[in-house]
Design an enzyme around this catalytic site. Structure first.
Site, PDB file in Angstrom:
ATOM      1  N   LYS A  20      62.989   8.136  84.110  1.00  0.00           N
ATOM      2  CA  LYS A  20      61.594   8.266  84.538  1.00  0.00           C
ATOM      3  C   LYS A  20      60.663   8.511  83.352  1.00  0.00           C
ATOM      4  O   LYS A  20      59.519   8.040  83.348  1.00  0.00           O
ATOM      5  CB  LYS A  20      61.443   9.365  85.578  1.00  0.00           C
ATOM      6  CG  LYS A  20      61.643  10.781  85.061  1.00  0.00           C
ATOM      7  CD  LYS A  20      61.387  11.803  86.140  1.00  0.00           C
ATOM      8  CE  LYS A  20      61.654  13.208  85.635  1.00  0.00           C
ATOM      9  NZ  LYS A  20      60.789  13.601  84.502  1.00  0.00           N
ATOM     10  N   THR A  21      61.141   9.258  82.343  1.00  0.00           N
ATOM     11  CA  THR A  21      60.292   9.526  81.173  1.00  0.00           C
ATOM     12  C   THR A  21      59.955   8.231  80.451  1.00  0.00           C
ATOM     13  O   THR A  21      58.826   8.030  79.999  1.00  0.00           O
ATOM     14  CB  THR A  21      60.995  10.504  80.212  1.00  0.00           C
ATOM     15  OG1 THR A  21      61.319  11.706  80.916  1.00  0.00           O
ATOM     16  CG2 THR A  21      60.095  10.841  79.037  1.00  0.00           C
ATOM     17  N   ASP A  23      53.947  13.700  86.229  1.00  0.00           N
ATOM     18  CA  ASP A  23      55.404  13.806  86.155  1.00  0.00           C
ATOM     19  C   ASP A  23      55.887  14.918  87.086  1.00  0.00           C
ATOM     20  O   ASP A  23      55.158  15.878  87.345  1.00  0.00           O
ATOM     21  CB  ASP A  23      55.801  14.111  84.704  1.00  0.00           C
ATOM     22  CG  ASP A  23      57.299  13.978  84.460  1.00  0.00           C
ATOM     23  OD1 ASP A  23      57.996  13.370  85.304  1.00  0.00           O
ATOM     24  OD2 ASP A  23      57.773  14.474  83.425  1.00  0.00           O
ATOM     25  N   GLU A  24      57.110  14.786  87.589  1.00  0.00           N
ATOM     26  CA  GLU A  24      57.729  15.823  88.441  1.00  0.00           C
ATOM     27  C   GLU A  24      56.801  16.226  89.599  1.00  0.00           C
ATOM     28  O   GLU A  24      56.571  17.413  89.855  1.00  0.00           O
ATOM     29  CB  GLU A  24      58.102  17.063  87.605  1.00  0.00           C
ATOM     30  CG  GLU A  24      58.990  16.788  86.407  1.00  0.00           C
ATOM     31  CD  GLU A  24      60.436  16.489  86.778  1.00  0.00           C
ATOM     32  OE1 GLU A  24      60.705  16.291  87.972  1.00  0.00           O
ATOM     33  OE2 GLU A  24      61.280  16.438  85.872  1.00  0.00           O
ATOM     34  N   GLN A  36      65.191  16.536  94.024  1.00  0.00           N
ATOM     35  CA  GLN A  36      65.256  17.587  93.017  1.00  0.00           C
ATOM     36  C   GLN A  36      64.124  18.601  93.176  1.00  0.00           C
ATOM     37  O   GLN A  36      63.737  19.269  92.220  1.00  0.00           O
ATOM     38  CB  GLN A  36      65.229  16.972  91.615  1.00  0.00           C
ATOM     39  CG  GLN A  36      66.422  16.077  91.328  1.00  0.00           C
ATOM     40  CD  GLN A  36      66.467  15.592  89.894  1.00  0.00           C
ATOM     41  OE1 GLN A  36      66.633  16.372  88.962  1.00  0.00           O
ATOM     42  NE2 GLN A  36      66.319  14.293  89.710  1.00  0.00           N
ATOM     43  N   ARG A  93      73.561  17.268  86.362  1.00  0.00           N
ATOM     44  CA  ARG A  93      73.363  17.629  84.952  1.00  0.00           C
ATOM     45  C   ARG A  93      74.529  17.124  84.103  1.00  0.00           C
ATOM     46  O   ARG A  93      74.439  17.069  82.883  1.00  0.00           O
ATOM     47  CB  ARG A  93      73.269  19.150  84.769  1.00  0.00           C
ATOM     48  CG  ARG A  93      72.125  19.874  85.466  1.00  0.00           C
ATOM     49  CD  ARG A  93      70.786  19.234  85.253  1.00  0.00           C
ATOM     50  NE  ARG A  93      70.478  18.300  86.324  1.00  0.00           N
ATOM     51  CZ  ARG A  93      69.570  17.348  86.234  1.00  0.00           C
ATOM     52  NH1 ARG A  93      68.900  17.165  85.116  1.00  0.00           N
ATOM     53  NH2 ARG A  93      69.334  16.538  87.252  1.00  0.00           N
TER      54      ARG A  93
END
Length: 759
Positions: free
Chosen positions: A34-35, A226-227, A257, A615
């Site tokens: 996504k970044t 973002d997020e 998330q 993770r």
């Protein structure tokens, strides 16, 4: 953007990057890049000729903003990237309030209070009101005020809310609204805002000054967030207002998330995006580049059980990888030994670094056992989210001097440094200063600078000391708006006497504090040079505006890097490690008992488990204990229900040769006995000293030698059946054992008569 950069993207990422007009929702699975999409989308806008200052990009960490800006600088050019409005919510809104805050009555040099400052002020107000801090707990009060602000409830609105007043009375805190009112007044008087004020005041600014809102709506042609699943109500409303006219808004996130509801995050913001913008376009990033296929498949199995979600099917083209390992321990102490041993073995057998390993737990209290067992094996570790560099006393002390130089009305900074280093101004004097200031409705700094006018309250010696302190601050303030940050910081470190005091220390702790101060000055030097290179303000006020918004991720030291990381699952979001240990997977611990019976909270706990599993890059190890100490008592535990939600084909059981553990604790059957729970049990890793018999055989009954028993032994009693020794006390021949029996509960037995048999 050149064609080469678009070729770096898969088709889903490419579509999310090139379609820049109108509202867009980008749902990005864990490890889906996504970044990169956010970065390339911004670069694509710039390549189309959109001026950088017309783009607003909001992130949740300084680290994410910095990395994105650096990537854009490499793709486009550094000069263009410099003009982007890119940063965390708090840093961007703090910047707007520096320019527009006078409309709300604030000066541009306002101080930003961190959580320590906020709690300190709340504590002082509780003391001044003569309230019991065991009832009015500062941490609880600060949290309630924070949550109110995040929901845009001001002090006056809180006081007028009859339901809130009734709730406070039922909580035995009827004066909470008074504390909130005084807290808000004191912050305003000190020309200070806490973190939540940055959001609250931006909303008030846009509400009460429509011309300001229109100006920023016209300024920001494109907004990227973002997020988005982590945004709270205050953040959501600001974004919605700014995007109202042009509607060129792109939000990126993953509802799977969303794990921060306790901070005010609202999963509804992302789930209901389609209702806010009916003409939205949906892009799903479903290819995971981080983890093995097995880890991704197991994570999909977990999250599929949630009802409230935007459905997606995450996949990985990486290697199939190892199955998730499940490790069972008899006690929480053994769980720590198991994991420490496994880390030790894998580190050397697979030629890894210590930093390739992370141990995740549900609550901070669980870290103790892992710290102890890692230390015993001389394994270096760091606790992520522990005391950060900027929370250390010596750092907060010198930063308080910087704050006073910039904003003398900052009462929390004044309180911290007025007698440090010691200059004979005691607590009684400080109390009088604040009492007089409160009576006159002025800042304590006014009282300090005019100490002679209050000679009736202070003796001549005290007046002289207050005058000396005031002159010191005024002298240090000279040139603070023209001299570079490093030069001014170094001068303050000398003039305040802090540098001299720390340099004279000889103990290891004092030497460490002196080195930390040196490290801070190094950081300020780096900031100064970078600001001057980029043509940005390099004065101390600019540095303090930056440092007030730093997080733990921004202050990692070089020596902290090759260490095993210990952290809560909440802290792990956004990070990745080759090997991840997810511990304490028991129904009384994870999911949290607080979520029992609440489907909404249980779904968030499941999302937290999903975050923990994703993770891992190469291997995820799931661990639980059959018994765990709680308040000094060893209590039986059942493995987490989340374990049963993973298809067994994705799981491996190294202690039993790959076969699942038997008994009710794992399969859900209620009929199994303690014998079944320990069947085929062997500790994980190389912990050979804790071996147990593989099966429980039945032979003519006679007891074992009382001296052979130890805590943790599995035993049989002719009458009570199977049990586990919890503790052993006394000396021969009067040794007693406390045994937890499966069918008869806890019994205390004298071993020479009990006829216990060791299993």
């Amino acid at each position: 953007m050149t064609h080469d950069y678009l070729n770096d993207l898969n088709e889903a990422q490419r579509q999310a990057v090139i379609h820049t007009e109108g509202p867009s929702l980008v749902i990005a699975g864990a490890g889906a890049g996504k970044t990169r999409v956010l970065t390339y989308r911004i670069a694509n806008l710039l390549s189309k000729g959109i001026p950088a200052w017309n783009i607003l990009a909001l992130t949740f960490t300084n680290k994410a903003a910095r990395e994105m800006k650096e990537r854009i600088a490499r793709i486009i050019d550094p000069e263009t990237a410099r003009h982007l409005w890119m940063g965390t919510f708090h840093s961007i809104f703090a910047k707007i309030l520096r320019m527009e805050g006078e409309k709300l009555g604030y000066k541009s040099n306002y101080t930003i209070y961190d959580s320590t400052d906020s709690k300190s002020l709340v504590r002082a107000i509780i003391r001044e009101l003569n309230l019991d801090d065991n009832v009015y707990k500062p941490g609880v009060i600060a949290s309630r005020i924070s949550m109110s602000k995040n929901n845009l409830v001001t002090a006056s609105m809180y006081a007028a809310d009859a339901l809130m007043q009734e709730y406070d009375k039922a909580s035995r805190m009827p004066l909470l609204s008074d504390i909130y009112r005084i807290y808000a007044s004191r912050c305003f008087k000190a020309n200070a805002m806490d973190f939540d004020d940055l959001l609250l005041n931006t909303n008030i600014l846009f509400r009460d000054f429509p011309d300001v809102l229109v100006a920023y709506q016209a300024k920001f042609h494109y907004i990227l967030v973002d997020e988005y699943q982590d945004t709270n109500y205050a953040q959501y409303l600001i974004i919605k207002k700014l995007a109202a006219n042009r509607r060129n808004i792109c939000v990126v996130g993953d509802d799977a998330q969303s794990i921060y509801s306790f901070r005010g995050a609202r999963i509804e913001n992302i789930l209901e995006f389609r209702n806010d913008y009916e003409d939205y376009k949906l892009y799903k990033l479903e290819q995971n580049y981080r983890s093995t296929q097995t880890i991704v498949n197991a994570a999909n199995e977990i999250i599929a059980n949630n009802e409230g979600q935007i459905r997606k099917k995450v996949y990985s083209s990486n290697e199939i990888g190892e199955r998730l390992q499940v490790i069972q321990a008899l006690t929480d102490t053994e769980e720590g030994f198991n994991i420490s041993s496994d880390i030790f073995d894998k580190r050397f057998s697979r030629q890894l670094n210590w930093s390739d390993f992370a141990v995740l737990y549900r609550t901070n209290a669980q870290s103790r056992i892992f710290e102890e067992t890692l230390r015993r094996k001389n394994i270096p570790y760091k606790i992520y989210g522990g005391l950060s560099f900027y929370e250390r006393k010596e750092i907060k002390d010198i930063l308080a001097y910087f704050r006073m130089v910039i904003n003398p009305e900052d009462e929390e900074a004044l309180k911290r440094i007025i007698n440090y280093p010691k200059r004979g101004i005691g607590e009684t004097t400080v109390y009088k200063v604040f009492e007089i200031a409160s009576g006159m409705n002025v800042s304590p700094w006014i009282v300090v600078t005019d100490a002679e006018k209050h000679a009736g309250h202070f003796n001549s010696g005290t007046v002289g000391k207050l005058k000396c302190f005031a002159e010191l601050v005024k002298t240090m303030s000279v040139g603070s708006d023209t001299v570079d940050a490093f030069t001014k910081a170094r001068d303050i470190a000398f003039a305040s006497g802090i540098l001299k005091e720390l340099r004279e220390g000889r103990s290891p702790e004092e030497v460490s504090r002196y080195e930390n101060l040196e490290e801070l000055l190094n950081a300020i030097k780096i900031f100064t040079e970078a600001a001057e290179t980029n043509g940005e303000p390099s004065i101390l006020e600019a540095y303090m505006a930056n440092v007030a918004l730093l997080t733990d991720q921004d202050s990692e030291k070089e020596e902290d890097r090759d260490k095993v990381t210990l952290m809560t699952m909440h802290s792990a979001k956004g990070l990745e490690f080759k090997h991840v240990y997810i511990t304490g997977l028991e129904d009384t611990l994870f999911p949290s008992p607080l979520s029992a019976g609440n489907p909404r909270e249980l779904e968030e706990e499941r999302r937290l488990f999903y975050v923990a599993v994703t993770r891992a890059e190469k291997l995820a190890t799931l661990s639980y204990a059959l018994n765990r100490y709680k308040w000094g008592n060893l209590e039986r535990c059942n493995p987490s229900r989340f374990l049963r939600e993973i298809d067994p084909k994705f799981l491996d059981y190294p202690q039993t040769g790959g076969k699942p553990f038997q008994g009710r604790n794992f399969t859900g059957s209620r009929a199994a006995s303690l014998r079944e729970q320990t069947q085929n049990y062997k500790p994980a890793g190389s912990l050979k000293r804790m071996t147990r018999a593989e099966t429980v055989s039945v032979v003519p009954f006679d007891g074992s030698d009382p001296s052979d028993f130890a805590e943790g032994d599995t035993v049989q009693h002719e009458r009570f059946g199977n049990g586990l020794i919890i503790s052993i006390e006394g000396k021969p021949p009067n040794i007693t054992a406390t045994v937890e029996f499966e069918d008869y509960g806890r019994k205390k037995l004298l071993l020479r008569f009990a006829k216990l048999r060791k299993v």
